[in-house]
Design a protein around this motif. Structure first.
Motif, PDB file in Angstrom:
ATOM      1  N   ARG A 176      49.092-120.489 -62.106  1.00 45.98           N
ATOM      2  CA  ARG A 176      50.111-121.331 -62.752  1.00 45.98           C
ATOM      3  C   ARG A 176      49.551-121.916 -64.049  1.00 45.98           C
ATOM      4  O   ARG A 176      50.211-121.907 -65.093  1.00 45.98           O
ATOM      5  CB  ARG A 176      50.562-122.440 -61.798  1.00 45.98           C
ATOM      6  CG  ARG A 176      51.720-123.286 -62.316  1.00 45.98           C
ATOM      7  CD  ARG A 176      52.124-124.328 -61.281  1.00 45.98           C
ATOM      8  NE  ARG A 176      51.180-125.415 -61.234  1.00 45.98           N
ATOM      9  CZ  ARG A 176      51.242-126.502 -62.023  1.00 45.98           C
ATOM     10  NH1 ARG A 176      52.227-126.624 -62.879  1.00 45.98           N
ATOM     11  NH2 ARG A 176      50.343-127.436 -61.923  1.00 45.98           N
ATOM     12  N   CYS A 177      48.318-122.398 -63.998  1.00 50.07           N
ATOM     13  CA  CYS A 177      47.685-122.963 -65.194  1.00 50.07           C
ATOM     14  C   CYS A 177      47.514-121.914 -66.288  1.00 50.07           C
ATOM     15  O   CYS A 177      47.721-122.214 -67.468  1.00 50.07           O
ATOM     16  CB  CYS A 177      46.342-123.591 -64.832  1.00 50.07           C
ATOM     17  SG  CYS A 177      46.492-125.083 -63.834  1.00 50.07           S
ATOM     18  N   LEU A 178      47.130-120.704 -65.905  1.00 52.49           N
ATOM     19  CA  LEU A 178      47.008-119.626 -66.891  1.00 52.49           C
ATOM     20  C   LEU A 178      48.344-119.371 -67.584  1.00 52.49           C
ATOM     21  O   LEU A 178      48.402-119.185 -68.803  1.00 52.49           O
ATOM     22  CB  LEU A 178      46.538-118.330 -66.233  1.00 52.49           C
ATOM     23  CG  LEU A 178      45.057-118.182 -65.955  1.00 52.49           C
ATOM     24  CD1 LEU A 178      44.786-116.884 -65.210  1.00 52.49           C
ATOM     25  CD2 LEU A 178      44.248-118.223 -67.238  1.00 52.49           C
ATOM     26  N   GLN A 179      49.411-119.346 -66.809  1.00 48.92           N
ATOM     27  CA  GLN A 179      50.722-119.059 -67.382  1.00 48.92           C
ATOM     28  C   GLN A 179      51.240-120.231 -68.221  1.00 48.92           C
ATOM     29  O   GLN A 179      51.880-120.013 -69.250  1.00 48.92           O
ATOM     30  CB  GLN A 179      51.715-118.686 -66.289  1.00 48.92           C
ATOM     31  CG  GLN A 179      51.414-117.325 -65.664  1.00 48.92           C
ATOM     32  CD  GLN A 179      51.232-116.240 -66.705  1.00 48.92           C
ATOM     33  OE1 GLN A 179      50.115-115.880 -67.061  1.00 48.92           O
ATOM     34  NE2 GLN A 179      52.329-115.717 -67.207  1.00 48.92           N
ATOM     35  N   ILE A 180      50.962-121.443 -67.803  1.00 49.95           N
ATOM     36  CA  ILE A 180      51.344-122.603 -68.618  1.00 49.95           C
ATOM     37  C   ILE A 180      50.604-122.547 -69.950  1.00 49.95           C
ATOM     38  O   ILE A 180      51.186-122.800 -71.008  1.00 49.95           O
ATOM     39  CB  ILE A 180      51.076-123.925 -67.877  1.00 49.95           C
ATOM     40  CG1 ILE A 180      52.045-124.071 -66.699  1.00 49.95           C
ATOM     41  CG2 ILE A 180      51.183-125.120 -68.828  1.00 49.95           C
ATOM     42  CD1 ILE A 180      51.718-125.223 -65.768  1.00 49.95           C
ATOM     43  N   ASP A 181      49.326-122.188 -69.908  1.00 51.02           N
ATOM     44  CA  ASP A 181      48.539-122.062 -71.130  1.00 51.02           C
ATOM     45  C   ASP A 181      49.126-120.990 -72.049  1.00 51.02           C
ATOM     46  O   ASP A 181      49.262-121.202 -73.262  1.00 51.02           O
ATOM     47  CB  ASP A 181      47.086-121.737 -70.782  1.00 51.02           C
ATOM     48  CG  ASP A 181      46.216-121.624 -72.012  1.00 51.02           C
ATOM     49  OD1 ASP A 181      46.115-122.609 -72.770  1.00 51.02           O
ATOM     50  OD2 ASP A 181      45.641-120.534 -72.212  1.00 51.02           O
ATOM     51  N   ALA A 182      49.475-119.849 -71.487  1.00 52.17           N
ATOM     52  CA  ALA A 182      50.062-118.767 -72.292  1.00 52.17           C
ATOM     53  C   ALA A 182      51.408-119.194 -72.880  1.00 52.17           C
ATOM     54  O   ALA A 182      51.697-118.929 -74.054  1.00 52.17           O
ATOM     55  CB  ALA A 182      50.224-117.512 -71.441  1.00 52.17           C
ATOM     56  N   PHE A 183      52.230-119.864 -72.082  1.00 54.68           N
ATOM     57  CA  PHE A 183      53.534-120.341 -72.546  1.00 54.68           C
ATOM     58  C   PHE A 183      53.349-121.353 -73.680  1.00 54.68           C
ATOM     59  O   PHE A 183      53.991-121.251 -74.730  1.00 54.68           O
ATOM     60  CB  PHE A 183      54.294-120.964 -71.372  1.00 54.68           C
ATOM     61  CG  PHE A 183      55.524-121.714 -71.769  1.00 54.68           C
ATOM     62  CD1 PHE A 183      56.643-121.063 -72.245  1.00 54.68           C
ATOM     63  CD2 PHE A 183      55.571-123.100 -71.673  1.00 54.68           C
ATOM     64  CE1 PHE A 183      57.777-121.759 -72.617  1.00 54.68           C
ATOM     65  CE2 PHE A 183      56.701-123.808 -72.026  1.00 54.68           C
ATOM     66  CZ  PHE A 183      57.810-123.138 -72.510  1.00 54.68           C
ATOM     67  N   THR A 184      52.448-122.304 -73.485  1.00 54.88           N
ATOM     68  CA  THR A 184      52.205-123.337 -74.492  1.00 54.88           C
ATOM     69  C   THR A 184      51.699-122.719 -75.796  1.00 54.88           C
ATOM     70  O   THR A 184      52.131-123.113 -76.881  1.00 54.88           O
ATOM     71  CB  THR A 184      51.191-124.366 -73.962  1.00 54.88           C
ATOM     72  OG1 THR A 184      51.700-124.922 -72.749  1.00 54.88           O
ATOM     73  CG2 THR A 184      50.950-125.489 -74.951  1.00 54.88           C
ATOM     74  N   SER A 185      50.813-121.747 -75.681  1.00 52.24           N
ATOM     75  CA  SER A 185      50.307-121.065 -76.881  1.00 52.24           C
ATOM     76  C   SER A 185      51.435-120.369 -77.632  1.00 52.24           C
ATOM     77  O   SER A 185      51.494-120.422 -78.862  1.00 52.24           O
ATOM     78  CB  SER A 185      49.234-120.044 -76.499  1.00 52.24           C
ATOM     79  OG  SER A 185      48.102-120.697 -75.993  1.00 52.24           O
ATOM     80  N   GLU A 186      52.329-119.733 -76.886  1.00 54.15           N
ATOM     81  CA  GLU A 186      53.462-119.055 -77.531  1.00 54.15           C
ATOM     82  C   GLU A 186      54.354-120.057 -78.246  1.00 54.15           C
ATOM     83  O   GLU A 186      54.776-119.823 -79.384  1.00 54.15           O
ATOM     84  CB  GLU A 186      54.277-118.277 -76.507  1.00 54.15           C
ATOM     85  CG  GLU A 186      55.445-117.556 -77.122  1.00 54.15           C
ATOM     86  CD  GLU A 186      56.259-116.741 -76.142  1.00 54.15           C
ATOM     87  OE1 GLU A 186      57.438-116.477 -76.452  1.00 54.15           O
ATOM     88  OE2 GLU A 186      55.737-116.361 -75.072  1.00 54.15           O
TER      89      GLU A 186
END
Length: 83
Positions: free
Chosen positions: A65-75
């Protein structure tokens, strides 16, 4: 970024918004696992530990979940600062 674009980005990353933050879908978990494999190849010890956990382990899901939140935030940040 419009609200529709934001929702599309959430969907792409396998996330949904909840009252408590973000929830991870199975699709998001799978994407995060692939990302963790790439990170492990780069020597990321945390990713290696995550991948050693059982897929049913809640810690593995939280890391994903944290990995995906990080990817979403970066986008989102890339879109906001796009010229």
């Amino acid at each position: 970024m419009t609200p529709e674009e934001r929702q599309e980005a959430l969907r792409r990353h396998g996330l949904t918004e909840t009252q408590d933050g973000y929830a991870l879908s199975l699709r998001g978990f799978q994407k995060a696992a692939r990302r963790a494999l790439d990170l492990r190849k780069l020597g990321d010890l945390e990713a290696a530990r995550m991948l050693a956990l059982s897929p049913e382990d809640s810690l593995r899901w939280e890391y994903a979940r944290c990995l995906q939140i990080d990817a979403f935030t970066s986008e989102i940040q890339r879109q906001e600062f796009k010229i």
